[in-house]
Design an enzyme around this catalytic site. Structure first.
Site, PDB file in Angstrom:
ATOM      1  N   ARG A  39       0.821  -1.215   0.000  1.00  0.00           N
ATOM      2  CA  ARG A  39       0.000   0.000   0.000  1.00  0.00           C
ATOM      3  C   ARG A  39       0.855   1.265   0.000  1.00  0.00           C
ATOM      4  NH1 ARG A  39      -4.507  -2.365   4.284  1.00  0.00           N
ATOM      5  NH2 ARG A  39      -5.790  -3.396   2.711  1.00  0.00           N
ATOM      6  N   LYS A 200     -19.579 -18.491  -2.061  1.00  0.00           N
ATOM      7  CA  LYS A 200     -21.029 -18.355  -1.913  1.00  0.00           C
ATOM      8  C   LYS A 200     -21.639 -17.350  -2.873  1.00  0.00           C
ATOM      9  CE  LYS A 200     -21.184 -19.661   2.999  1.00  0.00           C
ATOM     10  NZ  LYS A 200     -21.642 -19.244   4.345  1.00  0.00           N
ATOM     11  N   GLY A 358      -9.226 -10.013  -2.678  1.00  0.00           N
ATOM     12  CA  GLY A 358      -8.115 -10.654  -1.972  1.00  0.00           C
ATOM     13  C   GLY A 358      -7.729 -12.018  -2.495  1.00  0.00           C
ATOM     14  N   GLY A 381     -13.038  -4.446  -0.707  1.00  0.00           N
ATOM     15  CA  GLY A 381     -14.437  -4.040  -0.623  1.00  0.00           C
ATOM     16  C   GLY A 381     -14.826  -2.996  -1.649  1.00  0.00           C
TER      17      GLY A 381
END
Length: 400
Positions: A39, A200, A358, A381
């Protein structure tokens, strides 16, 4: 989104001006130092460019989840040393984000110097996006730069609020991300393929619903594919499957059909009676031949080859999620193979490839193709919300 201001819209000489720069320094720590400085590497070009043009650079960042209270173990002072190593520059740590201490520190800094402000989340006004809090921080700057796409899905004071008080610009990392995302789904070359995998369906319903109207090929893998197979009447044995969502899966396939989007599901799969490395019960079979005591753990070779052929007909691919249980060999085979196909097509110049998330980043690194994709987002996200078609507050605030 393509209409946003960048560092190129600023004056060449920024001497005497203060740049408030939102960065993501929420680094993973081990024994007192960062175990991964990716980062920091990402925001290095923006920080050094602004400093090189004479600005006093004040870095805004969060660290951990202090929930509006000061915590000694979550101070951004912990990452000063790591930032200094990456930038090869001395950093002044400033233990506040606004007020007299910040004002005095700005007075001490010289043109081209860099300061790191305290954890923005030590104040409840940050996550509440309090207008007075944002105004208080903004009072110390002449312009605002957001170079933290990874937190731009949050409408916080340091990601969105400040932009209402100062001229706002995208940093170089943010600029690259927004251009890549625009090339992937905003204004892509067609045909477009989307690869969506993971465990999922429930975690990516919004992604799938958004994509079926925007891409020509939707490739579904991982445990998610089992739910779609079950919706088509396939007995998936004891595979991971959300049987309560088969009606939803059917509806998504109907919507895709109506929109002219082809949904690709595996027709041969790798199965085993247990989830373990190289289990003796492992075999490859047609999806209609999965036994009641077997679980699907990867795509089979024929399905993988067919998907490679699909990518060869496309001009753009956006990828989120592995095709199988890639963390355990040999159930990484399909993911590795298709990743290398996409990378090769990208290097040939026939495919624009954008990936994020990720597990996806880890899988592409495992395949050794990180440098061969057009763009790989580490935003997590924020990347997922972009794939859902949501407007990201921190990005919207940069609109020219």
């Amino acid at each position: 989104m393509s209409n946003f201001r960048t560092l190129g819209d600023l004056a060449d000489d920024l001497t005497g001006q203060v740049a408030l720069v939102r960065v993501d320094l929420n680094l993973p720590m081990k024994e007192g130092s960062a175990s991964d400085v990716t980062r920091v590497e990402a925001v290095k070009p923006t920080i050094l460019e602004l400093a090189g043009r004479g600005a006093k650079v004040l870095l805004l960042a969060h660290f951990g989840r202090p929930k509006g209270q000061r915590h000694s173990t979550m101070s951004t002072s912990y990452v000063v040393g790591d930032v200094e190593k990456v930038l090869d520059r001395e950093i002044m740590f400033i233990p506040e984000v606004m007020g007299p201490v910040v004002e005095q520190s700005v007075g001490i800094l010289r043109a081209g110097d860099i300061g790191l402000l305290e954890n923005t989340r030590f104040w409840p006004g940050e996550e509440a996006n309090d207008a007075d809090f944002a105004k208080g921080i903004a009072a110390h700057g002449d312009f605002y730069v957001n170079d933290a796409f990874s937190v731009s899905h949050r409408a916080h004071a340091s990601t969105e609020g400040i932009a209402h008080h100062l001229p706002a610009y995208a940093g170089r990392s943010m600029e690259a991300e927004l251009k890549a995302l625009d090339a992937a789904l905003g204004n892509p070359e067609t045909p477009v393929a989307a690869i969506v995998g993971g465990a999922k369906v429930s975690t990516k319903l919004a992604v799938l619903e958004h994509l079926v109207g925007r891409v020509q090929h939707l490739i579904i893998g991982g445990g998610m594919a089992n739910t779609f197979l079950a919706a088509r009447g396939v007995d998936v044995g004891k595979s991971l499957c959300e049987h309560d969502l088969t009606d939803t899966a059917s509806r998504i396939m109907d919507e895709a059909d109506h929109a002219g989007c082809t949904v690709h599901l595996p027709y041969d799969v790798v199965v085993a009676e247990e989830f373990a490395p190289n289990p003796p019960s492992m075999r490859t079979c047609n999806v209609h031949e999965v036994a009641a005591d077997e679980m699907i753990l990867d795509l089979g070779p024929q399905a993988t080859e067919a998907l490679a052929d699909v990518l060869k007909t496309c001009r753009t691919v956006v990828w989120n999620g592995p095709l199988g249980a890639f963390e355990t060999e040999p159930f990484d085979t399909a993911t590795m193979s298709l990743a290398r196909t996409a990378a090769a097509l990208t290097q040939e110049g026939s495919l624009t490839s954008v990936a994020g998330g990720g597990d996806t980043v880890a899988a592409l690194a495992q395949a050794g193709v990180t440098q061969d994709f057009t763009y790989i987002s580490t935003a997590g996200g924020a990347f997922l919300e972009w794939m859902e078609g949501k407007q990201l507050p921190g990005v919207a605030a940069l609109a020219a």
